[in-house]
Scaffold this motif. Sequence first.
Motif, PDB file in Angstrom:
ATOM      1  N   THR A 105      25.531 -57.731 -90.606  1.00  0.00           N
ATOM      2  CA  THR A 105      26.548 -56.816 -91.141  1.00  0.00           C
ATOM      3  C   THR A 105      26.329 -55.400 -90.627  1.00  0.00           C
ATOM      4  O   THR A 105      25.201 -54.942 -90.451  1.00  0.00           O
ATOM      5  CB  THR A 105      26.542 -56.814 -92.678  1.00  0.00           C
TER       6      THR A 105
ATOM      7  N   GLU B  67      31.604 -54.766 -95.514  1.00  0.00           N
ATOM      8  CA  GLU B  67      31.391 -56.126 -95.009  1.00  0.00           C
ATOM      9  C   GLU B  67      30.373 -56.861 -95.878  1.00  0.00           C
ATOM     10  O   GLU B  67      30.554 -58.037 -96.228  1.00  0.00           O
ATOM     11  CB  GLU B  67      30.911 -56.036 -93.561  1.00  0.00           C
TER      12      GLU B  67
ATOM     13  N   LEU C 196      22.966 -65.229 -99.567  1.00  0.00           N
ATOM     14  CA  LEU C 196      23.598 -63.923 -99.366  1.00  0.00           C
ATOM     15  C   LEU C 196      22.851 -63.122 -98.308  1.00  0.00           C
ATOM     16  O   LEU C 196      23.468 -62.529 -97.417  1.00  0.00           O
ATOM     17  CB  LEU C 196      23.644 -63.155-100.687  1.00  0.00           C
TER      18      LEU C 196
ATOM     19  N   GLN D 139      31.949 -57.912 -99.166  1.00  0.00           N
ATOM     20  CA  GLN D 139      32.830 -59.074 -99.048  1.00  0.00           C
ATOM     21  C   GLN D 139      32.027 -60.368 -99.021  1.00  0.00           C
ATOM     22  O   GLN D 139      32.422 -61.365 -99.642  1.00  0.00           O
ATOM     23  CB  GLN D 139      33.697 -58.956 -97.783  1.00  0.00           C
ATOM     24  N   HIS D 140      30.895 -60.370 -98.340  1.00  0.00           N
ATOM     25  CA  HIS D 140      30.023 -61.559 -98.367  1.00  0.00           C
ATOM     26  C   HIS D 140      29.536 -61.833 -99.787  1.00  0.00           C
ATOM     27  O   HIS D 140      29.436 -62.995-100.200  1.00  0.00           O
ATOM     28  CB  HIS D 140      28.829 -61.348 -97.436  1.00  0.00           C
ATOM     29  N   SER D 141      29.237 -60.792-100.528  1.00  0.00           N
ATOM     30  CA  SER D 141      28.788 -60.976-101.907  1.00  0.00           C
ATOM     31  C   SER D 141      29.884 -61.605-102.748  1.00  0.00           C
ATOM     32  O   SER D 141      29.624 -62.509-103.570  1.00  0.00           O
ATOM     33  CB  SER D 141      28.346 -59.639-102.505  1.00  0.00           C
TER      34      SER D 141
ATOM     35  N   ALA E  26      23.703 -64.264 -94.877  1.00  0.00           N
ATOM     36  CA  ALA E  26      25.051 -63.870 -94.472  1.00  0.00           C
ATOM     37  C   ALA E  26      25.118 -62.398 -94.089  1.00  0.00           C
ATOM     38  O   ALA E  26      25.989 -61.989 -93.311  1.00  0.00           O
ATOM     39  CB  ALA E  26      26.031 -64.156 -95.607  1.00  0.00           C
ATOM     40  N   LEU E  27      24.186 -61.604 -94.612  1.00  0.00           N
ATOM     41  CA  LEU E  27      24.216 -60.165 -94.370  1.00  0.00           C
ATOM     42  C   LEU E  27      23.491 -59.747 -93.095  1.00  0.00           C
ATOM     43  O   LEU E  27      23.561 -58.584 -92.705  1.00  0.00           O
ATOM     44  CB  LEU E  27      23.571 -59.430 -95.556  1.00  0.00           C
TER      45      LEU E  27
ATOM     46  N   GLU F 272      32.237 -63.559-101.708  1.00  0.00           N
ATOM     47  CA  GLU F 272      32.435 -64.944-101.284  1.00  0.00           C
ATOM     48  C   GLU F 272      31.310 -65.858-101.751  1.00  0.00           C
ATOM     49  O   GLU F 272      31.552 -67.006-102.136  1.00  0.00           O
ATOM     50  CB  GLU F 272      32.547 -64.996 -99.756  1.00  0.00           C
TER      51      GLU F 272
END
Length: 362
Positions: free
Chosen positions: A261, A266, A254, A269-271, A257-258, A273
């Motif tokens: 951001t 945003e 996570l 939304q990654h969280s 992915a952040l 997914e």
Amino acid sequence: MTRLIVAAGGGGDAVAAAMLDAAVYGGEGPAVILTYAWDRLLIDPVPGPRGPANFTGLRPLTRSVQAVPADARPVAPAGSTLPRLAAELPHTFALIDPHHGAEGITRQLEELIQHLEPESIDLLDVGGDILARGNEPTLRSPLADALTLAACCQVNAPVRLLVAGPGLDGELPADALRDRMGPLVLTFAADHVEAIGSVLEWHPSEATAMLAATARGVRGQCEVRDAGLPVPLTDEGPTVHEADLDDALNRNELARALLATETLDEAEQHSREICGYSEIDYERDKASWLGDQHERKLDPAAALRQLDQFEAEARNRGITHTTFRRITEVLGLNGRQRQDLRALLLSSRPEQYQAPLWRISS
């Protein structure tokens, strides 16, 4: 010389940061603590973290960073513990604004580092969920920690990652964290808790309450949160370990992915997914449910009868301690009634108060 401590998840991590500062640097002047204003629904009925627009009376430190002084106030209906922390502790509490994603927090850190020229920068997490992969089924609140981890890994300055009270947040068990942590930095003792003793009398953080209790020698099994999760109180509870920042980022899907951001939406939304949920969605659902409930008046006699029943059931589960947040929710009361309930219990059964926890009667 200034020290900067980043409270990874806000709330109780900010209180623990004050305890860490006293234990490691006591007498050398207070640190600047960069933290979220994210007190969950027990204090703040509005889901998610607060930003600068949700306060009056903030004091600018840099272009992007505001300090929360004692006379600052959250804009209703929001709530925040930060002004009271600023009133009771000598530290400067600076506000993390996650609404511009990890890039915004990185910018805040860079500005603070340039402004303060700190002699040390620590990223502190109580419990250790910052060391998660992100998909563990026991995780409940990974977003704040992942955002601060992502930001701290992008600044051009050395940041030391510290985990206090492995497993005390009830998210990752201590056993799962041992091979993810490095050397022992210190073990909190009872005298280290004195720096935050008054705060623990009212602050709702369960993890930091257990951290302080274990530092004072409390051992057993503590039941926490609305789900009634059991958390072991062991000799490992008051320890603080260093962990490798880059390893943590490489492990935490996570957080990676952040990194780029630019908004909280945003990041959420990654969280969803990666983790399968957003903790702010959970708060939205719970706030809606709580909003539909009628506030119950605190009936002292009825509350003590309910407490007796809860304690009998808890003993059968092997529970030795619990938190005032847990008791408040078990009795169907809300955050505004927590202090009244606490006063009732301390006046009627003071022998069960094992500060800052409640000991289950034997």
